[in-house]
Design a protein around this motif. Structure first.
Motif, PDB file in Angstrom:
ATOM      1  N   ASP A   5      13.939  -6.948  54.313  1.00 57.17           N
ATOM      2  CA  ASP A   5      12.747  -7.210  55.119  1.00 57.17           C
ATOM      3  C   ASP A   5      12.723  -6.273  56.317  1.00 57.17           C
ATOM      4  O   ASP A   5      13.419  -5.247  56.333  1.00 57.17           O
ATOM      5  CB  ASP A   5      12.700  -8.676  55.554  1.00 57.17           C
ATOM      6  N   GLU A   6      11.924  -6.619  57.323  1.00 58.61           N
ATOM      7  CA  GLU A   6      11.801  -5.777  58.520  1.00 58.61           C
ATOM      8  C   GLU A   6      13.104  -5.688  59.305  1.00 58.61           C
ATOM      9  O   GLU A   6      13.289  -4.762  60.108  1.00 58.61           O
ATOM     10  CB  GLU A   6      10.699  -6.345  59.424  1.00 58.61           C
ATOM     11  N   LYS A   7      14.016  -6.628  59.092  1.00 56.39           N
ATOM     12  CA  LYS A   7      15.269  -6.665  59.839  1.00 56.39           C
ATOM     13  C   LYS A   7      16.426  -5.990  59.120  1.00 56.39           C
ATOM     14  O   LYS A   7      17.498  -5.820  59.711  1.00 56.39           O
ATOM     15  CB  LYS A   7      15.646  -8.122  60.145  1.00 56.39           C
ATOM     16  N   GLY A   8      16.234  -5.638  57.855  1.00 57.04           N
ATOM     17  CA  GLY A   8      17.304  -4.955  57.140  1.00 57.04           C
ATOM     18  C   GLY A   8      17.578  -5.542  55.774  1.00 57.04           C
ATOM     19  O   GLY A   8      16.682  -6.058  55.097  1.00 57.04           O
ATOM     20  N   LEU A   9      18.855  -5.512  55.372  1.00 61.97           N
ATOM     21  CA  LEU A   9      19.283  -5.888  54.025  1.00 61.97           C
ATOM     22  C   LEU A   9      20.064  -7.198  54.065  1.00 61.97           C
ATOM     23  O   LEU A   9      20.911  -7.403  54.944  1.00 61.97           O
ATOM     24  CB  LEU A   9      20.147  -4.773  53.434  1.00 61.97           C
ATOM     25  N   TRP A  10      19.810  -8.066  53.077  1.00 56.20           N
ATOM     26  CA  TRP A  10      20.414  -9.399  53.040  1.00 56.20           C
ATOM     27  C   TRP A  10      20.902  -9.723  51.638  1.00 56.20           C
ATOM     28  O   TRP A  10      20.468  -9.125  50.659  1.00 56.20           O
ATOM     29  CB  TRP A  10      19.398 -10.474  53.450  1.00 56.20           C
ATOM     30  N   VAL A  11      21.805 -10.715  51.562  1.00 58.12           N
ATOM     31  CA  VAL A  11      22.204 -11.287  50.289  1.00 58.12           C
ATOM     32  C   VAL A  11      22.354 -12.792  50.492  1.00 58.12           C
ATOM     33  O   VAL A  11      22.830 -13.239  51.535  1.00 58.12           O
ATOM     34  CB  VAL A  11      23.508 -10.668  49.750  1.00 58.12           C
ATOM     35  N   MET A  12      21.909 -13.563  49.511  1.00 57.99           N
ATOM     36  CA  MET A  12      21.965 -15.026  49.594  1.00 57.99           C
ATOM     37  C   MET A  12      22.786 -15.567  48.433  1.00 57.99           C
ATOM     38  O   MET A  12      22.678 -15.070  47.302  1.00 57.99           O
ATOM     39  CB  MET A  12      20.541 -15.605  49.571  1.00 57.99           C
ATOM     40  N   TYR A  13      23.581 -16.589  48.697  1.00 57.56           N
ATOM     41  CA  TYR A  13      24.444 -17.176  47.672  1.00 57.56           C
ATOM     42  C   TYR A  13      24.813 -18.590  48.091  1.00 57.56           C
ATOM     43  O   TYR A  13      24.487 -19.041  49.195  1.00 57.56           O
ATOM     44  CB  TYR A  13      25.709 -16.334  47.488  1.00 57.56           C
ATOM     45  N   ALA A  14      25.494 -19.314  47.232  1.00 58.42           N
ATOM     46  CA  ALA A  14      25.973 -20.667  47.527  1.00 58.42           C
ATOM     47  C   ALA A  14      27.497 -20.666  47.478  1.00 58.42           C
ATOM     48  O   ALA A  14      28.113 -19.823  46.823  1.00 58.42           O
ATOM     49  CB  ALA A  14      25.407 -21.668  46.530  1.00 58.42           C
ATOM     50  N   THR A  15      28.117 -21.612  48.179  1.00 57.44           N
ATOM     51  CA  THR A  15      29.579 -21.710  48.225  1.00 57.44           C
ATOM     52  C   THR A  15      30.025 -23.125  47.884  1.00 57.44           C
ATOM     53  O   THR A  15      29.252 -24.088  47.987  1.00 57.44           O
ATOM     54  CB  THR A  15      30.111 -21.338  49.623  1.00 57.44           C
ATOM     55  N   GLU A  16      31.297 -23.217  47.471  1.00 60.88           N
ATOM     56  CA  GLU A  16      31.876 -24.530  47.224  1.00 60.88           C
ATOM     57  C   GLU A  16      32.041 -25.298  48.534  1.00 60.88           C
ATOM     58  O   GLU A  16      31.847 -26.515  48.578  1.00 60.88           O
ATOM     59  CB  GLU A  16      33.236 -24.373  46.530  1.00 60.88           C
ATOM     60  N   GLN A  17      32.406 -24.587  49.598  1.00 56.39           N
ATOM     61  CA  GLN A  17      32.598 -25.237  50.897  1.00 56.39           C
ATOM     62  C   GLN A  17      31.311 -25.885  51.395  1.00 56.39           C
ATOM     63  O   GLN A  17      31.326 -26.955  52.002  1.00 56.39           O
ATOM     64  CB  GLN A  17      33.098 -24.223  51.937  1.00 56.39           C
ATOM     65  N   ALA A  18      30.166 -25.226  51.119  1.00 59.36           N
ATOM     66  CA  ALA A  18      28.872 -25.762  51.544  1.00 59.36           C
ATOM     67  C   ALA A  18      28.278 -26.705  50.504  1.00 59.36           C
ATOM     68  O   ALA A  18      27.137 -27.158  50.662  1.00 59.36           O
ATOM     69  CB  ALA A  18      27.898 -24.630  51.825  1.00 59.36           C
ATOM     70  N   LYS A  19      29.033 -26.983  49.449  1.00 60.32           N
ATOM     71  CA  LYS A  19      28.611 -27.911  48.395  1.00 60.32           C
ATOM     72  C   LYS A  19      27.286 -27.504  47.758  1.00 60.32           C
ATOM     73  O   LYS A  19      26.396 -28.332  47.524  1.00 60.32           O
ATOM     74  CB  LYS A  19      28.521 -29.329  48.951  1.00 60.32           C
ATOM     75  N   GLY A  20      27.167 -26.214  47.486  1.00 61.20           N
ATOM     76  CA  GLY A  20      25.991 -25.713  46.781  1.00 61.20           C
ATOM     77  C   GLY A  20      24.823 -25.342  47.658  1.00 61.20           C
ATOM     78  O   GLY A  20      23.798 -24.888  47.154  1.00 61.20           O
TER      79      GLY A  20
ATOM     80  N   MET B 189      22.654 -23.061  50.247  1.00 55.43           N
ATOM     81  CA  MET B 189      22.502 -21.611  50.288  1.00 55.43           C
ATOM     82  C   MET B 189      23.019 -21.018  51.591  1.00 55.43           C
ATOM     83  O   MET B 189      22.821 -21.584  52.671  1.00 55.43           O
ATOM     84  CB  MET B 189      21.035 -21.225  50.078  1.00 55.43           C
ATOM     85  N   ILE B 190      23.655 -19.867  51.468  1.00 49.28           N
ATOM     86  CA  ILE B 190      24.175 -19.102  52.597  1.00 49.28           C
ATOM     87  C   ILE B 190      23.367 -17.815  52.712  1.00 49.28           C
ATOM     88  O   ILE B 190      23.093 -17.146  51.707  1.00 49.28           O
ATOM     89  CB  ILE B 190      25.662 -18.755  52.413  1.00 49.28           C
ATOM     90  N   ILE B 191      22.968 -17.468  53.929  1.00 51.78           N
ATOM     91  CA  ILE B 191      22.289 -16.188  54.192  1.00 51.78           C
ATOM     92  C   ILE B 191      23.303 -15.246  54.825  1.00 51.78           C
ATOM     93  O   ILE B 191      23.961 -15.608  55.805  1.00 51.78           O
ATOM     94  CB  ILE B 191      21.097 -16.362  55.149  1.00 51.78           C
TER      95      ILE B 191
ATOM     96  N   GLU C 143      26.700 -14.513  58.814  1.00 52.42           N
ATOM     97  CA  GLU C 143      26.159 -15.410  57.807  1.00 52.42           C
ATOM     98  C   GLU C 143      25.740 -16.730  58.435  1.00 52.42           C
ATOM     99  O   GLU C 143      26.248 -17.128  59.488  1.00 52.42           O
ATOM    100  CB  GLU C 143      27.160 -15.640  56.674  1.00 52.42           C
ATOM    101  N   TRP C 144      24.792 -17.410  57.758  1.00 53.18           N
ATOM    102  CA  TRP C 144      24.220 -18.661  58.231  1.00 53.18           C
ATOM    103  C   TRP C 144      24.162 -19.636  57.057  1.00 53.18           C
ATOM    104  O   TRP C 144      23.803 -19.265  55.938  1.00 53.18           O
ATOM    105  CB  TRP C 144      22.801 -18.455  58.764  1.00 53.18           C
ATOM    106  N   THR C 145      24.486 -20.904  57.316  1.00 54.71           N
ATOM    107  CA  THR C 145      24.440 -21.949  56.293  1.00 54.71           C
ATOM    108  C   THR C 145      23.143 -22.741  56.429  1.00 54.71           C
ATOM    109  O   THR C 145      22.817 -23.233  57.502  1.00 54.71           O
ATOM    110  CB  THR C 145      25.632 -22.905  56.422  1.00 54.71           C
ATOM    111  N   THR C 146      22.406 -22.854  55.339  1.00 55.68           N
ATOM    112  CA  THR C 146      21.123 -23.577  55.334  1.00 55.68           C
ATOM    113  C   THR C 146      21.307 -24.968  54.719  1.00 55.68           C
ATOM    114  O   THR C 146      22.394 -25.337  54.272  1.00 55.68           O
ATOM    115  CB  THR C 146      20.067 -22.800  54.536  1.00 55.68           C
ATOM    116  N   SER C 147      20.203 -25.719  54.639  1.00 60.76           N
ATOM    117  CA  SER C 147      20.231 -27.048  54.027  1.00 60.76           C
ATOM    118  C   SER C 147      19.623 -27.042  52.627  1.00 60.76           C
ATOM    119  O   SER C 147      19.476 -28.099  52.016  1.00 60.76           O
ATOM    120  CB  SER C 147      19.460 -28.046  54.906  1.00 60.76           C
ATOM    121  N   ALA C 148      19.273 -25.855  52.125  1.00 61.30           N
ATOM    122  CA  ALA C 148      18.634 -25.762  50.810  1.00 61.30           C
ATOM    123  C   ALA C 148      19.692 -25.790  49.712  1.00 61.30           C
ATOM    124  O   ALA C 148      20.572 -24.919  49.667  1.00 61.30           O
ATOM    125  CB  ALA C 148      17.812 -24.483  50.716  1.00 61.30           C
TER     126      ALA C 148
END
Length: 457
Positions: A337-352, A354-356, A369-374
């Motif tokens: 996006d306008e801010k650059g390059l990103w990758v999103m994924y899920a982790t076992e620690q976050a119990k599925g 999504m992580i930005i 990185e940031w942990t979301t509620s999705a």
């Protein structure tokens, strides 16, 4: 003198009254009462002259008209967005017609060949529908006839001379000016490319279906298409495409411009060598570099299209257990996006959930990185816009919904309901491009795009 009341009512009675024989009418006389004259008329009327059936008919017509008006009023709600789309299409058509001045032969060949390709695709779609329904009907025969007639019209139009095409160009210019005036009246703000002076996505246009994939095969359900989100000089108009019959990733096609993409010509093919194949479908091209998810071992990878150099980085936290609703093996989702390059994924620690993660383009490492509620398995797909992640979820067979956002700058989470119409039920690649502020979707084998409108308040 008082008006003859009964005579005023005569036009409302059955038309049969006008054809009564003269002997059925009795003469009237005039009498004086209280200084005023009063006209007294007597007339013979059949018993069944009141038009009850006509009154009922008019009541039904009135209901139908009210329903029709309501339908048209609902259509007006969508006109504002359609004006934006039509303006963009007219601008593109104006450019294509203007090619006549420099090379009329090139314009004619290109434009009419595009029409022929679209007609062939319509014919293929009718065949698919006929086979899927396993039946024959007058509807399909009618469609075939219409397609044939349209092909004849295209052949006739191709014989038009330069003066006729010049008239078309002038008409396009007039329509374009009218649409621009309408857009100004509706206070529609032109896209502010590259800036984030808004508070987020307000709405998304109706889907703009380009065509079936370059293989002209609906079996290629996995893949993606779009533009370079950070094009290098000389490649600003480049489009990319990749599609497969399985969730594997092993080749890409690059087209110098939109017309070449449609014509499936003048492309450059890039095949991934053994050991560098990918899986999943949320890959993008950013800075003339393909970012994709490598298969074995599981890691994020990039291929520089200029130097043909590969690079790989493993994200140890990323889990191979959580993927999107429509996308098998989609563990890493790249976005730009306008801010650059990103990758999103899920982790076992976050119990599925999504992580930005923000990618450093030089080191190909993770900056933050940031942990979301999705919860990723319930998400159809996700994309980044101005540092904000937007997630979608399935609605019905033809509707997706942007329902959640996470702002990496403020940490604010929001729930929303922005409809996203689909051409087909499932899709495997959805990403935003900051160079034109559009969403690009690979929708069950079809190229689809959307204009994004932002809240400027």
């Amino acid at each position: 003198m008082k008006p003859p009341t009964l005579l005023l009512l005569l036009p409302l009675l059955s038309p049969a009254l006008a054809w009564l024989p003269m002997e059925d009418w009795e003469s009237g006389n005039v009498t004086a009462s209280g200084g005023e004259s009063e006209c007294v008329c007597s007339v013979f009327l059949p018993d069944n002259v009141f038009p009850a059936d006509r009154v009922q008919h008019m009541q039904q017509v009135t209901k139908d008209l009210m329903l029709e008006v309501e339908i048209h009023m609902n259509k007006l709600v969508h006109y504002k967005g359609k004006l934006e789309i039509f303006l963009g299409e007219l601008k593109e058509l104006s450019v294509r017609v203007a090619m006549l001045e420099s090379d009329p032969d090139k314009y004619i060949k290109l434009d009419f060949e595009l029409l022929r390709i679209e007609l062939r695709e319509f014919e293929a779609l009718v065949s698919q529908l006929k086979e899927s329904l396993n039946s024959s009907s007058p509807v399909f025969d009618s469609l075939y006839t219409e397609i044939h007639n349209m092909s004849l019209i295209v052949d006739q139009l191709e014989t038009y001379d330069k003066s006729n095409l010049e008239v078309i160009r002038i008409e396009f210019a007039k329509l374009q000016r009218k649409l621009e005036e309408c857009l100004r009246e509706e206070d529609i703000i032109k896209p502010d490319i590259g800036n984030c002076n808004h508070t987020g996505i307000m709405s998304v246009s109706r889907p703009m279906l380009v065509q079936l994939n370059a293989h002209l095969n609906a079996g290629y359900k996995f893949g993606g298409w779009g533009k370079d989100s950070k094009p290098v000089r000389g490649h600003e108009s480049m489009y990319w495409y990749g599609a497969y019959s399985t969730p594997s990733v092993y080749e890409f096609y690059l087209y110098p411009n939109y017309n070449k993409l449609i014509l499936r010509s003048s492309f450059t093919h890039h095949g991934l060598p053994q050991g560098y194949e990918g899986t999943g479908n949320n890959y993008i091209i950013h800075g003339n570099t393909v970012y994709y998810q490598a298969a074995k071992p599981f890691r994020m990878s990039k291929l520089n299209l200029t130097s043909s150099v590969y690079s790989h980085r493993e994200i140890t936290k990323a889990s191979e257990r959580f993927t999107y609703t429509y996308s098998p093996n989609q563990y890493l989702d790249f976005s730009a996006d306008e801010k650059g390059l990103w990758v999103m994924y899920a982790t076992e620690q976050a119990k599925g959930k999504m992580i930005i993660a923000k990618i450093d383009e030089k080191s190909f490492g993770i900056e933050d990185e940031w942990t979301t509620s999705a919860f990723k398995p319930l998400v159809g797909n996700a994309f980044m816009v101005c540092g904000v992640m937007y997630a979608t979820r399935p609605g019905d067979l033809r509707t997706e919904e942007i329902f959640y956002s996470y702002d990496t700058k403020t940490g604010e989470e929001r729930h929303m309901s922005i409809p996203l119409q689909k051409f087909q039920e499932s899709f495997v690649n959805l990403h935003y491009n900051p160079t034109d502020q559009k969403l690009y979707m690979y929708n069950d084998g079809y190229y689809v795009s959307y204009n994004v409108r932002f809240n400027k308040e």
